[in-house]
Design a protein around this motif. Structure first.
Motif, PDB file in Angstrom:
ATOM      1  N   ARG A  19      27.014  58.119  47.608  1.00  0.00           N
ATOM      2  CA  ARG A  19      27.167  57.885  46.165  1.00  0.00           C
ATOM      3  C   ARG A  19      28.645  57.698  45.798  1.00  0.00           C
ATOM      4  N   ALA A  20      29.537  58.442  46.450  1.00  0.00           N
ATOM      5  CA  ALA A  20      30.972  58.280  46.196  1.00  0.00           C
ATOM      6  C   ALA A  20      31.427  56.881  46.608  1.00  0.00           C
ATOM      7  N   GLU A  21      30.939  56.418  47.743  1.00  0.00           N
ATOM      8  CA  GLU A  21      31.286  55.070  48.200  1.00  0.00           C
ATOM      9  C   GLU A  21      30.720  54.027  47.237  1.00  0.00           C
ATOM     10  N   ARG A  22      29.507  54.253  46.761  1.00  0.00           N
ATOM     11  CA  ARG A  22      28.888  53.314  45.822  1.00  0.00           C
ATOM     12  C   ARG A  22      29.656  53.287  44.500  1.00  0.00           C
ATOM     13  N   THR A  23      30.193  54.430  44.094  1.00  0.00           N
ATOM     14  CA  THR A  23      31.006  54.489  42.884  1.00  0.00           C
ATOM     15  C   THR A  23      32.201  53.552  43.000  1.00  0.00           C
ATOM     16  N   LYS A  24      32.845  53.539  44.163  1.00  0.00           N
ATOM     17  CA  LYS A  24      33.989  52.649  44.388  1.00  0.00           C
ATOM     18  C   LYS A  24      33.570  51.179  44.289  1.00  0.00           C
ATOM     19  N   ILE A  25      32.423  50.863  44.854  1.00  0.00           N
ATOM     20  CA  ILE A  25      31.933  49.481  44.844  1.00  0.00           C
ATOM     21  C   ILE A  25      31.634  49.034  43.417  1.00  0.00           C
ATOM     22  N   LEU A  26      30.924  49.884  42.664  1.00  0.00           N
ATOM     23  CA  LEU A  26      30.577  49.542  41.285  1.00  0.00           C
ATOM     24  C   LEU A  26      31.825  49.465  40.410  1.00  0.00           C
ATOM     25  N   ALA A  27      32.781  50.360  40.625  1.00  0.00           N
ATOM     26  CA  ALA A  27      34.032  50.325  39.864  1.00  0.00           C
ATOM     27  C   ALA A  27      34.790  49.030  40.147  1.00  0.00           C
ATOM     28  N   SER A  28      34.756  48.587  41.389  1.00  0.00           N
ATOM     29  CA  SER A  28      35.403  47.316  41.744  1.00  0.00           C
ATOM     30  C   SER A  28      34.735  46.157  41.018  1.00  0.00           C
ATOM     31  N   ASN A  29      33.414  46.193  40.941  1.00  0.00           N
ATOM     32  CA  ASN A  29      32.700  45.147  40.208  1.00  0.00           C
ATOM     33  C   ASN A  29      33.144  45.118  38.743  1.00  0.00           C
ATOM     34  N   ILE A  30      33.198  46.287  38.128  1.00  0.00           N
ATOM     35  CA  ILE A  30      33.577  46.378  36.715  1.00  0.00           C
ATOM     36  C   ILE A  30      35.016  45.901  36.518  1.00  0.00           C
ATOM     37  N   ALA A  31      35.896  46.299  37.424  1.00  0.00           N
ATOM     38  CA  ALA A  31      37.308  45.907  37.313  1.00  0.00           C
ATOM     39  C   ALA A  31      37.493  44.396  37.450  1.00  0.00           C
ATOM     40  N   PRO A  36      37.629  35.004  38.116  1.00  0.00           N
ATOM     41  CA  PRO A  36      36.830  33.823  38.470  1.00  0.00           C
ATOM     42  C   PRO A  36      36.406  33.858  39.944  1.00  0.00           C
ATOM     43  N   GLY A  37      35.144  33.575  40.166  1.00  0.00           N
ATOM     44  CA  GLY A  37      34.625  33.506  41.527  1.00  0.00           C
ATOM     45  C   GLY A  37      34.288  34.841  42.166  1.00  0.00           C
ATOM     46  N   TYR A  38      34.542  35.949  41.472  1.00  0.00           N
ATOM     47  CA  TYR A  38      34.240  37.260  42.058  1.00  0.00           C
ATOM     48  C   TYR A  38      32.733  37.458  42.141  1.00  0.00           C
ATOM     49  N   LYS A  39      32.275  37.928  43.272  1.00  0.00           N
ATOM     50  CA  LYS A  39      30.849  38.164  43.499  1.00  0.00           C
ATOM     51  C   LYS A  39      30.580  39.667  43.459  1.00  0.00           C
ATOM     52  N   ASN A  82      31.730  33.846  38.652  1.00  0.00           N
ATOM     53  CA  ASN A  82      31.728  35.307  38.647  1.00  0.00           C
ATOM     54  C   ASN A  82      30.299  35.792  38.401  1.00  0.00           C
ATOM     55  N   THR A  83      29.842  36.746  39.223  1.00  0.00           N
ATOM     56  CA  THR A  83      28.461  37.227  39.083  1.00  0.00           C
ATOM     57  C   THR A  83      28.382  38.627  38.480  1.00  0.00           C
ATOM     58  N   VAL A  84      29.513  39.154  37.989  1.00  0.00           N
ATOM     59  CA  VAL A  84      29.513  40.484  37.374  1.00  0.00           C
ATOM     60  C   VAL A  84      28.922  40.394  35.977  1.00  0.00           C
ATOM     61  N   GLU A  85      27.902  41.186  35.727  1.00  0.00           N
ATOM     62  CA  GLU A  85      27.335  41.330  34.387  1.00  0.00           C
ATOM     63  C   GLU A  85      27.635  42.759  33.966  1.00  0.00           C
ATOM     64  N   ILE A  86      28.546  42.906  33.012  1.00  0.00           N
ATOM     65  CA  ILE A  86      29.108  44.213  32.688  1.00  0.00           C
ATOM     66  C   ILE A  86      28.041  45.231  32.291  1.00  0.00           C
ATOM     67  N   GLY A  87      27.040  44.816  31.575  1.00  0.00           N
ATOM     68  CA  GLY A  87      25.966  45.740  31.175  1.00  0.00           C
ATOM     69  C   GLY A  87      25.211  46.275  32.377  1.00  0.00           C
ATOM     70  N   VAL A  88      24.913  45.394  33.320  1.00  0.00           N
ATOM     71  CA  VAL A  88      24.217  45.792  34.547  1.00  0.00           C
ATOM     72  C   VAL A  88      25.084  46.750  35.344  1.00  0.00           C
ATOM     73  N   GLU A  89      26.362  46.420  35.495  1.00  0.00           N
ATOM     74  CA  GLU A  89      27.267  47.253  36.286  1.00  0.00           C
ATOM     75  C   GLU A  89      27.459  48.624  35.643  1.00  0.00           C
ATOM     76  N   GLN A  90      27.599  48.652  34.317  1.00  0.00           N
ATOM     77  CA  GLN A  90      27.764  49.925  33.624  1.00  0.00           C
ATOM     78  C   GLN A  90      26.511  50.789  33.747  1.00  0.00           C
ATOM     79  N   ALA A  91      25.347  50.173  33.663  1.00  0.00           N
ATOM     80  CA  ALA A  91      24.097  50.925  33.815  1.00  0.00           C
ATOM     81  C   ALA A  91      23.968  51.487  35.234  1.00  0.00           C
TER      82      ALA A  91
END
Length: 122
Positions: A19-31, A36-39, A82-91
């Protein structure tokens, strides 16, 4: 016969690390929401935890390689790629935080139970 605390807490400790590792991944998505082009990336928590429990994951946690991360498929693709959808990432981040807290609670209850067993308190 000694008590193996690591074995007693194993799945919950693995879940916390994952879960700690996943937190880093999700935080990177949000950041990178406006990069442009970020997946957006994520992990399959269940299969990653099963790999850790079965010993298939090197050193317990193998999310350091790109092969371990999955791409998130956007509901509404953007023109800049860019495929980040902020609502999805925040949820997902919020749910992951709640799940992390739940794992901490399980570990705490387990330790308190072991403490009572060792000291003979009920």
């Amino acid at each position: 016969m000694g008590l193996d605390l690591g074995r007693e807490l194993e799945v919950h400790a693995d879940a916390l690390r994952l879960r700690a590792e996943r937190t880093k991944i999700l935080a990177s998505n949000i950041a990178n929401e406006s990069t442009p082009g970020y997946k957006a990336r994520d992990i399959d928590f269940r299969s990653s935890l099963q790999q850790m429990a079965s010993g298939e994951a090197a050193d317990g946690l193998s999310l350091s390689t790109e092969d371990d991360l999955l791409y998130r498929v956007p509901n509404h693709p953007t023109e800049d790629g860019n495929t980040v959808e902020i609502g999805v990432e925040q949820a997902e981040f919020s749910q992951n935080t709640s799940d992390f807290q739940m794992s901490l609670t399980f570990i705490n209850m387990k330790i308190k139970g072991l403490e009572k067993a060792i000291t003979g308190n009920s």
